[in-house]
Design a protein around this motif. Structure first.
Motif: not given
Ligand SMILES: Cc1cc2nc3c(=O)[nH]c(=O)nc-3n(C[C@H](O)[C@H](O)[C@H](O)COP(=O)(O)OP(=O)(O)OC[C@H]3O[C@@H](n4cnc5c(N)ncnc54)[C@H](O)[C@@H]3O)c2cc1C
Length: 451
Positions: A353-360
């Motif tokens: 699966r793909t997941i977008a970048a985050d700031n967590l």
């Protein structure tokens, strides 16, 4: 004391007027509560099930060591305690839906599946769901649980505010708006900051979806079309057993635009449109899976692969999952496929699966568009634990980060280098839990490098 009897007694104790007399001396039992997969028993039979936030605060004040338990879907000991567990089972109410602000606030123990229908009826949706709706909101966000979609961050990216009980029993509220960077540290909190009692989630207008499945996508197509394939829908998953030169299944979940359903072509990058519903493990009946075949339904009936009220995945299984940068997806998949003979006796199915970048801070997708390579494995724990280090070594050149809620064996020092903000996270934890009340062996070993 038998487990069921103890739980019954403890919940009576927790909900009655005798609450003021809560004792935190743990009742040990080696055969206590188990996680969803049944591969581990938690280390204590001292399980509290508070009915209110006030009761939970009293429990936190009285216990010197404690870990919060959601819906028990983790495969490793992240949720475990040798002392006391506080289950959020009854802290699961819908607190408020603010149509103006487009947010919903729920008790930490609320399961996504219980929330979605209500949101839909009020014209709203959340941006994504995991493969199953059975998990608690706070438990899922604590481990950076994710679905798929090149533009979709993990579920924790939809959190705009949190309330938790810190180690001294006080309630702390943090929000994206008010607390900036520290908030980003708290959301994927790994259960370390305290008991999350309220979670506020961003809402978007409700939408309809359809999903279709394609069979036998040639792996070679991924080499030049990976981004195109993974962007073919709102959420796309590849399922494979790595055994042939084909990816077994491509699940494409599409948003219906302007009420018009999409007629999928019979072929997709050399893969063939399925003519009936299928389970990711083709031999298993598709009865437990959400409807495919391009049938339209609200978002919550299509984003998860498995229906609420049915057993998700296969049941008796183990899971491991590894995140690598999206730009290195194909090379990482090739590295895994090179191990196909070793994987074969252990694997039920893999999902990409793909997941977008985050700031967590503690998210495996921190500042990095990612691909997650997941493994549903037979419940042969010893063999799996021997295999995972080899797999992790193969994925090491890609700076691999493991899923916090699944099995991994990665060396602590290596793991810690993969989280740039770990030092800041530890400072944040110290602020709310100076004596390590919420630290368990898993956290100690993986974040502090001690067992
Ligand atoms: C069949 C199956 C399918 C899955 N599919 C996916 C998937 O599609 N994507 C994915 O990313 N993961 C998936 N997972 C993994 C799962 O989403 C995570 O393990 C998630 O953390 C489970 O949530 P839970 O409520 O069961 O948490 P638990 O296992 O109960 O707890 C997890 C962690 O959260 C903490 N925690 C729980 N509640 C609170 C609270 N209120 N306050 C503070 N800390 C808390 C615990 O202390 C612990 O550290 C799957 C698991 C299973 C069994």
């Amino acid at each position: 004391m038998k487990k069921r009897m103890f739980l019954k007694l403890s919940s009576t104790l927790m909900t009655g007027a005798a609450l003021m007399n809560i004792s935190c001396s743990p009742e040990k039992s080696t055969n206590s509560l188990r996680n969803w997969a049944g591969n581990l028993s938690y280390g204590t039979a001292s399980v509290f099930e508070p009915a209110t936030v006030e009761e939970a605060q009293q429990i936190v004040r009285k216990c010197s060591r404690l870990r919060t338990l959601g819906t028990r879907h983790c495969f490793n000991r992240i949720a475990d305690s040798q002392d006391n567990l506080l289950s959020t089972k009854n802290l699961n109410s819908l607190i408020s839906l603010d149509a103006q602000a487009k947010t919903v606030t729920v008790g930490g123990g609320m399961r996504y599946g219980e929330l979605c229908q209500h949101l839909h009826q009020n014209g709203f949706a959340i941006h994504n769901l995991a493969s199953l709706p059975h998990i608690s909101v706070a438990g899922a966000c604590a481990t950076a649980t994710h679905g798929s979609g090149v533009k979709n961050g993990n579920l924790a990216t939809g959190v705009s505010a949190l309330e938790f009980i810190s180690a001294n029993g006080e309630l702390v509220s943090l929000s994206r708006e008010k607390d900036g960077d520290n908030f980003y540290g708290a959301v994927v909190g790994l259960g370390c900051l305290g008991v999350v009692t309220k979670v506020t989630l961003d809402l978007i207008p409700t939408f309809s979806m359809q999903q279709e499945v394609y069979l036998n996508l040639p792996m070679s197509q991924l080499e030049s079309h990976f981004d195109e394939i993974m962007s073919a829908g709102y959420s796309v998953s590849l399922f494979t057993d790595w055994q042939t030169t084909n990816v077994n299944q491509v699940w494409i979940k599409r948003k219906i635009v302007d009420g018009e359903s999409y007629q999928p072509p019979k072929e997709f990058f050399g893969a063939t449109l399925a003519t009936k519903n299928v389970h990711p493990i083709i031999e298993i009946s598709a009865e437990n899976c959400t409807e495919q075949m391009s049938v339209t339904a609200p978002w919550f009936d299509r984003l998860p692969h498995f229906k609420m009220g049915f057993t998700p995945s296969s049941g008796e299984e183990l899971q491991a999952e590894y995140f690598v940068p999206r730009r290195q997806a194909v090379a990482a998949m090739q590295a895994v496929q090179a191990m196909k003979d070793e994987i074969n006796p252990l694997l039920m199915i893999s999902e990409v699966r793909t997941i977008a970048a985050d700031n967590l801070w503690m998210s495996p997708c921190f500042q990095q568009d990612s691909v997650a390579i997941h493994f549903t494995l037979n419940q042969k724990t010893k063999d799996v634990m021997k295999f995972l280090p080899k797999l992790e070594e193969k994925l090491s050149p890609f700076g691999v980060r493991p899923h916090w809620g699944k099995l991994f064996t990665m060396d602590t020092a290596q793991l810690q280098t993969r989280y740039k903000r770990l030092g800041d996270f530890k400072q944040l934890v110290k602020r709310y839990d100076p004596a390590g009340k919420f630290v368990n062996e898993f956290i100690n070993a993986n974040l502090y490098g001690a067992t």
